[in-house]
Design a protein around this motif. Sequence first.
Motif, short mmCIF file in Angstrom:
data_model
loop_
_atom_site.label_atom_id
_atom_site.label_comp_id
_atom_site.label_asym_id
_atom_site.label_seq_id
_atom_site.Cartn_x
_atom_site.Cartn_y
_atom_site.Cartn_z
N SER A 194 8.33 5.76 -17.34
CA SER A 194 8.60 6.44 -15.86
C SER A 194 7.73 5.73 -14.84
N VAL A 195 8.39 5.99 -13.64
CA VAL A 195 8.01 5.05 -12.53
C VAL A 195 6.45 5.81 -12.10
N MET A 196 6.20 6.87 -12.57
CA MET A 196 4.72 7.44 -12.28
C MET A 196 3.71 6.52 -13.19
N TYR A 229 0.78 -1.17 -0.08
CA TYR A 229 -0.28 0.04 -0.24
C TYR A 229 0.87 1.38 -0.05
N ALA A 230 0.59 2.37 -0.78
CA ALA A 230 1.38 3.47 -0.70
C ALA A 230 0.28 4.56 -1.11
N ARG A 231 0.70 5.67 -0.42
CA ARG A 231 -0.21 6.99 -0.67
C ARG A 231 0.57 8.26 -0.36
N ALA A 232 0.41 9.04 -1.16
CA ALA A 232 1.06 10.20 -1.12
C ALA A 232 0.14 11.57 -0.46
N VAL A 290 9.59 0.61 -13.02
CA VAL A 290 10.72 1.44 -13.66
C VAL A 290 11.53 2.19 -12.68
N ASP A 291 12.70 2.06 -12.81
CA ASP A 291 13.34 2.72 -11.76
C ASP A 291 13.80 4.24 -11.81
N HIS A 292 12.96 4.98 -12.65
CA HIS A 292 13.42 6.51 -13.12
C HIS A 292 12.30 7.07 -13.48
N HIS A 316 7.92 6.32 -6.47
CA HIS A 316 6.41 6.68 -6.90
C HIS A 316 5.78 7.81 -6.12
N GLU A 317 5.71 7.44 -5.03
CA GLU A 317 4.91 8.29 -4.00
C GLU A 317 5.84 9.72 -3.74
#
Length: 141
Positions: free
Chosen positions: A99-101, A8-11, A106-108, A30-31
């Motif tokens: 893109s990691v977005m 889980y990730a959230r910004a 992807v690591d960049h 990404h976050e």
Amino acid sequence: NNTVPVSYARAEPDYNTILVASNRSYYTMHEFGHSFAKLGDEYNYGAPVVVDPWFPNCANDTVGYTCEEKWGDKIGQDGVGCFETCGPTNWYRPTYSDSVMRNIYVDHFDPVSTPLVDNLLSIYSDRLPKPIRGNYIPIMR
């Protein structure tokens, strides 16, 4: 134990915090892109929106927010173009998938977002920030 670990990730960009409970380090990257550089998701949300993209890595067809106005000097270089879907389906992203977005494996960041992130990070180093073209976050010193 055959259980799959939960990620889980959230910004929260308004609060400049990141909560990450994951075994995937790219979630953090990404976050970080959301919280630190105010980057938008580049994957498909499945629906259009009626607001203009305030994220530096997203564009649409509205004057002031087009791909050409935001990334003009970079279009045609390093895979930069105007690709459908940057979160909402009526927004565009600068690269097809680089893109990691868009892809957390992807690591960049893409060639549009990398200079922005580098410029913001330079505030915390000995070198001065470089000017950035477009509708971006103002840098205060």
